[in-house]
Scaffold this active site. Sequence first.
Site, mmCIF file in Angstrom:
data_model
loop_
_atom_site.group_PDB
_atom_site.id
_atom_site.type_symbol
_atom_site.label_atom_id
_atom_site.label_comp_id
_atom_site.label_asym_id
_atom_site.label_seq_id
_atom_site.Cartn_x
_atom_site.Cartn_y
_atom_site.Cartn_z
ATOM 1 N N LYS A 77 -11.262 -4.505 -0.002
ATOM 2 C CA LYS A 77 -12.515 -4.987 -0.601
ATOM 3 C C LYS A 77 -13.497 -5.500 0.454
ATOM 4 C CE LYS A 77 -11.029 -5.157 -5.292
ATOM 5 N NZ LYS A 77 -10.455 -5.882 -6.418
ATOM 6 N N ARG A 119 -1.994 -5.424 -5.846
ATOM 7 C CA ARG A 119 -2.571 -4.114 -6.190
ATOM 8 C C ARG A 119 -3.219 -3.559 -4.929
ATOM 9 N NH1 ARG A 119 -7.361 -1.835 -7.766
ATOM 10 N NH2 ARG A 119 -7.215 -0.216 -9.371
HETATM 11 N N1 HH2 Z 1 -9.844 -3.961 -8.541
HETATM 12 C C1 HH2 Z 1 -10.375 -2.738 -8.755
HETATM 13 C C2 HH2 Z 1 -10.071 -2.015 -9.922
HETATM 14 N N2 HH2 Z 1 -9.202 -2.504 -10.826
HETATM 15 N N3 HH2 Z 1 -7.725 -4.203 -11.520
HETATM 16 C C3 HH2 Z 1 -7.157 -5.402 -11.333
HETATM 17 N N4 HH2 Z 1 -6.268 -5.880 -12.210
HETATM 18 N N5 HH2 Z 1 -7.445 -6.168 -10.222
HETATM 19 C C4 HH2 Z 1 -8.337 -5.748 -9.278
HETATM 20 O O1 HH2 Z 1 -8.599 -6.498 -8.304
HETATM 21 C C5 HH2 Z 1 -8.971 -4.469 -9.457
HETATM 22 C C6 HH2 Z 1 -8.632 -3.710 -10.622
HETATM 23 C C7 HH2 Z 1 -11.288 -2.144 -7.729
HETATM 24 O O2 HH2 Z 1 -10.546 -1.356 -6.815
HETATM 25 P P1 HH2 Z 1 -10.444 0.239 -6.883
HETATM 26 O O3 HH2 Z 1 -9.692 0.671 -8.116
HETATM 27 O O4 HH2 Z 1 -9.906 0.775 -5.616
HETATM 28 O O5 HH2 Z 1 -11.954 0.705 -6.937
HETATM 29 P P2 HH2 Z 1 -12.857 1.318 -8.079
HETATM 30 O O6 HH2 Z 1 -12.934 0.324 -9.188
HETATM 31 O O7 HH2 Z 1 -14.183 1.560 -7.392
HETATM 32 O O8 HH2 Z 1 -12.203 2.590 -8.560
#
Ligand code: HH2
Length: 259
Positions: free
Chosen positions: A203, A239
């Site tokens: 992040k 995660r």
């Molecule tokens: N962060 C993201 C997405 N989902 N879910 C939980 N429970 N906690 C988190 O911190 C979280 C999440 C963002 O990360 P990522 O899936 O890599 O990115 P994007 O939302 O752009 O697909």
Amino acid sequence: MGIVNVTPDSFSDGGDTLRPEDAVTAARAQARDGAAIVDVGGESTRPGAEPVAVDEELRRVVPVLEALAGAVPVSIDTAKAEVARRALELGAELVNDVTALRGDPAMAETVAAAGAAVCLMHMRGEPRTMQHEPRYEDVVGEVVAFLEERLAAAVAAGIAEDSVLLDPGIGFGKTVAQNFELVRRLDAIVALGRPVVVGFSRKSSLGRILGDPEARTGPLSASVAAAVAAYERGATVLRVHDVRETVEALTVARAVYAA
Ligand code: HH2
């Protein structure tokens, strides 16, 4: 918890695993590398992201879930009850809902009916606008109060308390300082008595604390450090995008405690 984004626009890996076969290969590799569960998502929640229609989200994730069914433990990263229901039918064990059951009125009932687990995450606002000057009197107190209220709402809707995980929502409507404060004072969330999920992987706050005020992502080394810091403060689910490196670091951190 490994991350597999079946999206063209995720903040750190958009497009890398948009093809179902690439997503399936990545999920299998994460399971081999030590992920206890793989979080499959078909909609980016990055700051400024535009919502995805339900048909498109299903089109992205269903072939991946079908291929993984029975082979890899799966979590579905969605705020849509229809997507969650289909994923649960295909064997997903956990619904990771970044809206904490507020995004779709049918979500709580869908999770309850399936007897599934759910992760409730704190988010200020919605992805399109959440980073517009987030302000809190006391970020930790407000996140704790929110998670407590959402946990009660989930239980009232028929979800077993034992099936609920809580997540402070790193990067979802928080400044760099607030994200680090939430990890520093994670004990306040752990005290709610449910397993705590932390997602700091790649992040932007990690890149920013390393000196680039415009960073959109953070490097692997910083992601691993954040995972270990969260683990030491009581997080039970990390995660992450980079499973092998994180599992190795956590194995060492755990050995310190065991010794
Ligand atoms: N962060 C993201 C997405 N989902 N879910 C939980 N429970 N906690 C988190 O911190 C979280 C999440 C963002 O990360 P990522 O899936 O890599 O990115 P994007 O939302 O752009 O697909």
